[in-house]
Design an enzyme around this catalytic site. Structure first.
Site, PDB file in Angstrom:
ATOM      1  N   SER A 142      -9.929  -1.322   7.267  1.00  0.00           N
ATOM      2  CA  SER A 142      -9.399  -1.081   5.915  1.00  0.00           C
ATOM      3  C   SER A 142      -8.667  -2.229   5.256  1.00  0.00           C
ATOM      4  CB  SER A 142      -8.484   0.143   5.921  1.00  0.00           C
ATOM      5  OG  SER A 142      -9.222   1.314   6.112  1.00  0.00           O
ATOM      6  N   SER A 155      -9.638   1.368   3.168  1.00  0.00           N
ATOM      7  CA  SER A 155      -8.818   2.202   2.318  1.00  0.00           C
ATOM      8  C   SER A 155      -7.759   1.439   1.528  1.00  0.00           C
ATOM      9  CB  SER A 155      -8.114   3.253   3.186  1.00  0.00           C
ATOM     10  OG  SER A 155      -7.259   2.642   4.143  1.00  0.00           O
ATOM     11  N   LYS A 196       0.861  -1.179   0.000  1.00  0.00           N
ATOM     12  CA  LYS A 196       0.000   0.000   0.000  1.00  0.00           C
ATOM     13  C   LYS A 196       0.904   1.238   0.000  1.00  0.00           C
ATOM     14  CE  LYS A 196      -3.898   1.812   2.792  1.00  0.00           C
ATOM     15  NZ  LYS A 196      -4.776   1.504   3.941  1.00  0.00           N
TER      16      LYS A 196
END
Lengths: 486, 98
Positions: free
Chosen positions: A174, A150, A73
């Protein structure tokens, strides 16, 4: 046949047996990354990955992650590789040091092939707020459904078969929620189990690093590599690390599982409820004790606002360094305060600003007692309640989300129990730091959904063992979106 | 608690050193209707004010000290690498004293 579609253990065996080389794996992963049509990448590390794979230390060949491509990420710092957390304010930022998790994976010989998209600065749950726009769900070729956030990009690249694992972060849900929406195993270990050195903070009292895999053994493997104390992160724990790779040997038959009725009852979807009950039956058939327990309905409805107030307030402090001066996009103005003001006004998107305003409002002198401090007090009540349930039970088990992946243009009643409880209860494990894992348990209209085990702190083995047992009794491991859609 | 209106929201935003457009403040003000109703759910919890605020998931005690050994730190070049306006080893900003 693509080796990238297989489990990490199978890919490793193929490397050992000479059926495929790390270079071939990386070249294929890079090719797939370039063809990605889900808007999942911030940066594809082509040059860096090829260089790393050519310099792999042959003496480490027996490491299970040696030569295995993966993604991070884009809120995890990678020295000399652009990292912007999908925010305009950080465009062009190149970290000068690396996150501990990245270093540990590099030491094992795993090959980073890309940095993935996220909701801007990890604040969001839709995968729509990053500066590159929406990230799509590989399970929906028509691109009408979200993948959640996210950690949207990491979920997308793992479920699309580009890499066998990808790292994300989880402050409210997330990792677990996108995992539920994309047929992945998503694990958020105990707060403190994995070093957060080099993670861009959102709300540090609830931030966790987590990861996506396509089966439970791969999840245990990644945890075994990442878990452990790091003196660079004072909140990383010195509690000894378990051997997660022998979860198959765990006797789960005497375990006790709690189902919180108020949360389960707030799920409306019959397909999801039926599939969940089916998995409960699998557990009870083995002899596990299933206990239906209660949590005060008002406390359940307070989980989301408690999380929201605390996270927005913490986010304000943690993003105070985004000034466009030391790093990030610089805007010229007549004095230094205006330089910062312009950078922040132009650099943050509207959804982020809304969260900051709420956090700022909660921290105003006149509101602190009523909003911020009261939320912190409510957090204690929620965590006490969950820990009380876990005293008598080895794990709490519930549907991960009340629906399959939502439509991009769908509306939700933000005061309904389905929204306040079923859609947002996962944050209780962020407030209390308990380990929590999503595993796929069913499909509806071609889209996956999951179940979630939450255990006592530092008892990752328990939830991994339970998840592995269910995985073996279902047919959802190692599914690749593109194959299922063909 | 401070009553919410556009001016209060603007004050909260400006304290965080950014601004929003008039339309964005109007949208946010509408959203605050729901947000405040959600916040009110916390106040409805019995005994919520009888406990201490919780700031970490569980008590964290950092009882170790690092060894007193010299370690690598960022070089000046690295520390300034991401700044857009650098002069003589320092980040350049508009004049403060005029």
């Amino acid at each position: 046949m693509s080796y990238l579609d297989q489990s990490i253990f199978e890919i490793h065996q193929a490397i050992i047996n000479g059926l495929v080389t790390p270079l071939e794996l990386v070249q294929e992963a890079l090719k797939l990354a370039k063809e990605d049509n889900n808007n999942a990448f911030e940066y594809i590390c082509e040059k860096e990955a090829i260089e790393q794979v050519k310099n792999l230390d042959l003496s480490k060949k027996d490491n299970l992650l040696w030569g295995i491509p993966y993604a991070l990420k884009d809120n995890l710092s990678t020295k000399d590789i652009p990292t912007c957390a999908s925010s305009k304010i950080l465009e062009g930022y190149v970290p000068v040091y690396s996150a501990e998790v990245y270093q540990r994976l590099q030491e094992q010989g795993a090959i980073l092939i890309g940095k993935t998209t996220l909701d801007e600065l990890s604040m969001g749950g839709s995968g729509t707020t990053g500066h590159l726009g929406k990230t799509y769900n590989p399970w929906d070729p028509k691109h009408k459904h979200q993948i959640g956030g996210s950690s949207c990009g990491s979920a997308a690249v793992c479920s699309a078969g580009i890499v066998p694992f990808a790292l994300g972060s989880d402050t409210g849900d997330s990792v677990r929620k996108p995992a539920s929406y994309s047929c992945l195993v998503g694990l958020k270990p105990t707060w403190g189990r994995i070093s957060r050195y080099g993670l861009f903070p959102f709300a540090p009292s609830m931030d966790h690093i987590g990861f996506f895999t396509r089966n439970c053994m791969d999840s245990a493997l990644i945890l075994s590599v990442l878990a452990g104390h790091d003196e660079k992160d004072s909140t990383s724990s010195t509690v000894p690390v378990d051997n997660y790779l022998d979860i198959e040997k765990t006797d789960i038959s005497k375990m006790r599982i709690a189902v919180i009725d108020e949360i389960f009852d707030s799920v409306q979807d019959k397909t999801i409820k039926d599939a969940f009950i089916k998995t409960l039956n699998i557990l009870s058939d083995l002899g596990l004790e299933i206990n239906h327990v209660h949590m005060d309905d008002k406390l359940c409805r307070a989980i989301y606002p408690t999380y929201f107030v605390i996270s927005c307030a913490e986010a304000n402090s943690n993003n105070a360094n985004q000034d466009g001066i030391k790093f990030g996009t610089r805007y010229e103005a007549e004095d230094y305060e205006k330089v910062m003001f312009e950078a922040r006004t132009n650099g943050f998107s509207e959804p982020i600003k809304r969260r900051f305003v709420l956090g700022s409002y909660a921290l105003l002198k006149e509101n602190q007692e009523d909003l911020f401090l009261r939320a912190q007090k409510c957090r204690r009540l929620i965590v006490n309640c969950i820990n009380e349930i876990l005293k008598d039970n080895d794990a709490i088990y519930l549907p991960t989300s009340p629906t399959i992946a939502p439509l991009f243009d769908g509306n939700k009643d933000k005061l309904s129990n389905e929204y306040l409880i079923a859609d947002n209860y996962l944050a209780f494990a962020n407030m209390g730091g308990q380990p929590s894992i999503n595993i796929p348990i069913g499909f509806k209209d071609g889209l996956p959904f999951g179940g979630c085990f939450t255990g006592r702190i530092f008892e990752e083995k328990t939830i991994l063992s339970l998840a592995l047992f269910l995985e073996k009794h279902m047919d959802f491991a190692n599914k690749i979106a593109k194959k299922e859609n063909e | 608690m401070k009553k919410v209106n556009k001016e209060i929201l603007k004050e909260a935003a400006n304290k965080m050193l950014f601004d929003m457009s008039e339309e964005q403040y109007a949208t946010l003000l509408k959203e605050f209707d729901v947000i405040l109703k959600q916040m009110d759910l916390i106040s409805q919890i019995e005994g919520v004010d009888d406990v201490e605020p919780m700031t970490f998931p569980y008590p964290v005690y950092t009882t170790y000290l690092r060894e007193d050994v010299v370690k690598e730190t960022l070089t000046q070049e690295e520390a300034l690498k991401n700044a857009k306006d650098v002069s003589h080893g320092m980040i350049k900003l508009p004049k403060v004293v005029k």
